[in-house]
Design an enzyme around this catalytic site. Sequence first.
Site, PDB file in Angstrom:
ATOM      1  N   GLY A  66       3.579 -22.203 -87.683  1.00 47.50           N
ATOM      2  CA  GLY A  66       2.534 -23.151 -88.024  1.00 47.50           C
ATOM      3  C   GLY A  66       2.957 -24.573 -87.686  1.00 47.50           C
ATOM      4  N   ALA A  67       2.138 -25.534 -88.076  1.00 43.73           N
ATOM      5  CA  ALA A  67       2.471 -26.957 -87.881  1.00 43.73           C
ATOM      6  C   ALA A  67       1.674 -27.775 -88.882  1.00 43.73           C
ATOM      7  CB  ALA A  67       2.133 -27.396 -86.457  1.00 43.73           C
ATOM      8  N   SER A 121       7.866 -20.689 -90.424  1.00 41.09           N
ATOM      9  CA  SER A 121       7.845 -20.845 -91.888  1.00 41.09           C
ATOM     10  C   SER A 121       6.563 -21.553 -92.320  1.00 41.09           C
ATOM     11  CB  SER A 121       9.048 -21.665 -92.340  1.00 41.09           C
ATOM     12  OG  SER A 121      10.233 -21.019 -91.952  1.00 41.09           O
ATOM     13  N   GLY A 122       6.185 -21.338 -93.564  1.00 39.38           N
ATOM     14  CA  GLY A 122       4.970 -21.971 -94.092  1.00 39.38           C
ATOM     15  C   GLY A 122       3.895 -20.934 -94.368  1.00 39.38           C
ATOM     16  N   GLY A 157       6.932 -29.849 -92.922  1.00 37.81           N
ATOM     17  CA  GLY A 157       6.401 -30.000 -94.272  1.00 37.81           C
ATOM     18  C   GLY A 157       7.126 -29.096 -95.266  1.00 37.81           C
ATOM     19  N   GLY A 158       7.591 -27.962 -94.774  1.00 41.14           N
ATOM     20  CA  GLY A 158       8.321 -27.026 -95.635  1.00 41.14           C
ATOM     21  C   GLY A 158       9.834 -27.220 -95.556  1.00 41.14           C
ATOM     22  N   GLU A 185      13.427 -23.947 -87.327  1.00 40.96           N
ATOM     23  CA  GLU A 185      12.170 -23.697 -86.594  1.00 40.96           C
ATOM     24  C   GLU A 185      12.314 -24.139 -85.141  1.00 40.96           C
ATOM     25  OE1 GLU A 185       8.808 -24.038 -90.112  1.00 40.96           O
ATOM     26  OE2 GLU A 185       9.466 -25.869 -89.147  1.00 40.96           O
TER      27      GLU A 185
HETATM   28  C1  5RP Z   1       7.657 -25.838 -92.338  1.00 39.29           C
HETATM   29  C2  5RP Z   1       6.654 -26.126 -91.309  1.00 39.29           C
HETATM   30  C3  5RP Z   1       5.350 -25.445 -91.404  1.00 39.29           C
HETATM   31  O1  5RP Z   1       5.105 -24.756 -90.239  1.00 39.29           O
HETATM   32  C4  5RP Z   1       4.283 -26.475 -91.611  1.00 39.29           C
HETATM   33  O2  5RP Z   1       4.605 -27.230 -92.771  1.00 39.29           O
HETATM   34  C5  5RP Z   1       2.908 -25.847 -91.779  1.00 39.29           C
HETATM   35  O3  5RP Z   1       2.851 -25.119 -92.964  1.00 39.29           O
HETATM   36  P1  5RP Z   1       1.511 -24.452 -93.472  1.00 39.29           P
HETATM   37  O4  5RP Z   1       1.181 -23.345 -92.522  1.00 39.29           O
HETATM   38  O5  5RP Z   1       1.829 -23.979 -94.867  1.00 39.29           O
HETATM   39  O6  5RP Z   1       0.440 -25.524 -93.480  1.00 39.29           O
HETATM   40  O7  5RP Z   1       6.865 -26.890 -90.392  1.00 39.29           O
HETATM   41  O8  5RP Z   1       8.826 -26.590 -92.155  1.00 39.29           O
END
Ligand code: 5RP
Length: 221
Positions: free
Chosen positions: A86-87, A29-30, A99-100, A106
């Site tokens: 992602g991370a 996600s993200g 973050g999401g 995940e």
């Molecule tokens: C969501 C996550 C995402 O992978 C992480 O926030 C990175 O997001 P982005 O690719 O938008 O920077 O852990 O829970």
Amino acid sequence: MDQEGSSKINAAKGALEYVKDGMCVGLGSGSTAKEFIRLLSKKVRSDRLDISCVTSSFDSRMLAIKEGLFVTETDAIERIDLTVDGADTVTKTALLKGGGGALTREKIIAYNSKKFIVIVDETKICRGTLQGEVNIEVLPFAAPLVMKELIKYQPSIRMARAKLGPVISDNGCFILDCQMKLENPKNMENWLKSIPGVIENGIFTKFDKIIIGNEKGYRTF
Ligand code: 5RP
């Protein structure tokens, strides 16, 4: 396309190399994971691949379905061959995610995959000790008690922007955001898991590869 956008796409392109016909792919996600979902959809159509997907959030599920990918459920698959996600922050040995707010699904998808590839742009790399915001999903009933337990990490309940009150995760839970410096991420990951009421935390210590995208291409971390 700005630099960050092209870096995310290039990281996603790096992960696409690992997709093979017949795989069940776990979708993270993200915004970076979304680039992978879009590229995967194109590849499935152009190469006529037989790919099934399991998703780590309603957000990714909706995009994957819109992109025409075959989305299934964890009870309908034999295995997850590859997960790409992602991370928020990465070191060579541990990640911070969530973050999401999708950290629980995940981690379930990623840790149950044969291969877990992390895709990020250069801004996510942390040199030295892993530190930053650690996201923790908690049962709403337990939130005040968990916050007491974590008081030295300045926990706050994540508040929603387009709704009154707290963010409610895809699992009907609250998200706590804490500030931590992690000398031993694995120990902290395990300790957080042991607190009653904690569903999951965003410290990830099990992955196979980190692909870093930049404006020109990608590299392995
Ligand atoms: C969501 C996550 C995402 O992978 C992480 O926030 C990175 O997001 P982005 O690719 O938008 O920077 O852990 O829970």
